[in-house]
Scaffold this active site. Structure first.
Site, mmCIF file in Angstrom:
data_model
loop_
_atom_site.group_PDB
_atom_site.id
_atom_site.type_symbol
_atom_site.label_atom_id
_atom_site.label_comp_id
_atom_site.label_asym_id
_atom_site.label_seq_id
_atom_site.Cartn_x
_atom_site.Cartn_y
_atom_site.Cartn_z
ATOM 1 N N CYS A 140 0.837 -1.205 0.000
ATOM 2 C CA CYS A 140 0.000 0.000 0.000
ATOM 3 C C CYS A 140 0.865 1.245 0.000
ATOM 4 C CB CYS A 140 -0.900 -0.010 1.234
ATOM 5 S SG CYS A 140 -1.903 1.463 1.379
ATOM 6 N N GLU B 175 -5.153 -8.849 -0.971
ATOM 7 C CA GLU B 175 -5.076 -8.793 0.488
ATOM 8 C C GLU B 175 -4.108 -7.696 0.875
ATOM 9 O OE1 GLU B 175 -2.427 -9.842 2.639
ATOM 10 O OE2 GLU B 175 -1.059 -10.323 1.019
ATOM 11 N N ARG C 14 -3.153 -12.532 13.688
ATOM 12 C CA ARG C 14 -2.851 -11.714 12.504
ATOM 13 C C ARG C 14 -4.159 -11.303 11.848
ATOM 14 N NH1 ARG C 14 2.084 -12.181 10.158
ATOM 15 N NH2 ARG C 14 2.423 -11.157 8.169
ATOM 16 N N ARG D 271 -5.860 -9.474 8.266
ATOM 17 C CA ARG D 271 -5.615 -9.010 6.903
ATOM 18 C C ARG D 271 -6.920 -8.505 6.295
ATOM 19 N NH1 ARG D 271 -0.523 -7.984 6.206
ATOM 20 N NH2 ARG D 271 -0.672 -8.156 3.953
#
Length: 416
Positions: free
Chosen positions: A148, A186, A231, A233
């Site tokens: 990103c 993702e 985690r 995502r």
């Protein structure tokens, strides 16, 4: 039907907070008010007290076993971008996809992919130099975790051309040139609020311009998908507009329970043997002496005050919890999110029983890589490949959801 036999029977306040996406202090407040009553012996909250939460019900009503049986009705072709060390690709393979091309810039990650899957078409190099129009096979799904980057907004119409120079633009270009039925991207959870949501708005505009309908994005927690790691995502799924009325995408069901670090390290539900010793970073002697004082599940505040001051230095006087510093993991809880190095001061990942950073194979198991998946490159590159990966079991669950979608599209086209 609720199945209490195969479910977890109790939760720590910290784990329950992670499951419910609440701050830990919210759970502690419920305990203080008597809304939740931990067991005096274990200090764990019995499942019977939290059955009214939809997240807990989702474990008990899981369709995981049925979804594991989903198989492709025919050979579905896959292209993966930003493939890294292979976590997403392995999950997609387990779901039944046939990879026709994997692109990755990092030479060590490419070596890992080629070493483990000599038959995969691994294209090493900058994605901007890949001509996707040369792919002759029809492609059903395109996947990838694009890094990103901030977009420039001044005087822009926020369309496809305006994202040029970003890696998202390159993924969009690949979608435009390949025209897959479905794509899945993702990214980090923070993308949802990046630049006050403007980055995601740009992405949504481009997806619409490309001729795809975006399923409402969702942040998935790895602990829900047979991964012993906290985690998260962000997952984006797009369906080509000419196919949108032929099938609906359904997100994968969660696994029946939450797995802990002990499930990664010892023989059991995830692995058929205990974890083997492997290369890993080490602590300098003084740091090891200090970390020896941190209990399993503890962090810098569990040190004696004089050691807190020595270890934290100026940070000792600053606000905030800094709960990643001098952090030792606990066998009875899922691991904290792995980073690209286990001994970074802000995101310490110390072994629960031995005073050392997690070794590379322990890292891989927490990401649910199989033991026969061998990483290539120097130790720093191995940690980076593992730390940046999509957990394999989570990727497989998403892969099966994509196979189910493609199967439904296939059936609709055959019958129409």
């Amino acid at each position: 039907m609720l199945n209490l036999e195969k479910s977890p029977n109790s939760f720590s306040a910290e784990l329950l907070a992670d499951i419910l996406s609440l701050p830990k202090r919210s759970i502690e407040s419920k305990i203080n008010k008597g809304e939740l009553v931990p067991c005096p012996k274990t200090n764990l909250i019995p499942i019977e007290q939290v059955l009214h939460f939809k997240e807990i019900k989702s474990f008990l009503e899981s369709n995981w076993d049925e979804e594991e049986k989903i198989k492709p009705l025919r050979n579905y072709n896959l292209i993966e971008l930003f493939a890294g060390g292979g976590g997403l690709a392995l999950g997609m393979e387990a779901a039944g996809f046939n990879s026709v091309l994997l692109n990755e810039l990092d030479k060590h990650a490419c070596s890992t992919l080629r070493h483990n899957r000599p038959n995969w078409n691994v294209v090493e190099g900058d994605i901007s130099q890949v001509d996707f129009t040369k792919i002759k096979e029809p492609v059903d799904v395109l996947t990838g975790g694009f890094p990103c980057q901030a977009f420039s907004y001044a005087g822009k119409s926020l369309g496809f051309e305006d994202t040029r120079g970003t890696l998202f633009f390159e993924m969009a270009r690949a979608i435009k040139e390949v025209n897959p039925k479905v794509f899945m991207a993702e990214n980090v959870k923070a993308l949802l609020k990046h630049e006050d949501g403007r980055t995601l708005d740009v992405i949504k505009n481009v997806i619409d311009e490309l001729g795809y309908v975006l399923v409402e994005p969702r942040v998935l927690k790895a602990i829900f998908y047979k991964v012993p790691q906290k985690r998260e995502r962000l997952i984006l799924v797009g369906i080509r507009k000419d196919l949108i009325d032929k099938a609906d995408f359904s997100w994968p069901s969660p696994y029946k329970k939450i797995l802990a670090l002990k499930d990664a390290f010892y023989k059991g539900e995830l692995f058929s043997s205990d974890v083997q010793k492997s290369p890993g970073q080490t602590y300098p002697e003084r740091k090891k002496e200090i970390m020896d004082h941190v209990p399993p599940g503890g962090y810098w505040r569990d040190l004696p005050d004089e050691l807190q001051r020595e270890y934290m230095k100026a940070s000792y006087f600053l606000g905030g919890g800094k709960t990643g510093m001098a952090r030792r993991l606990s066998l009875s809880e899922p691991s904290l999110t792995l980073t690209t190095a286990p001994a970074q001061k802000q995101t310490e990942r110390c072994h629960p029983l031995e005073t050392r950073p997690l070794q590379s194979r322990e890292y891989a198991r927490i990401q649910t890589f199989p033991d026969n998946w061998e990483f290539q490159g120097p130790l720093s590159a191995v940690y980076k490949q593992i730390g940046n990966a999509v957990p394999v079991n989570m990727a497989a669950a998403l892969g099966r959801a994509l196979v189910r979608l493609l199967n439904d599209i296939e059936c609709t086209q055959v019958n129409s």
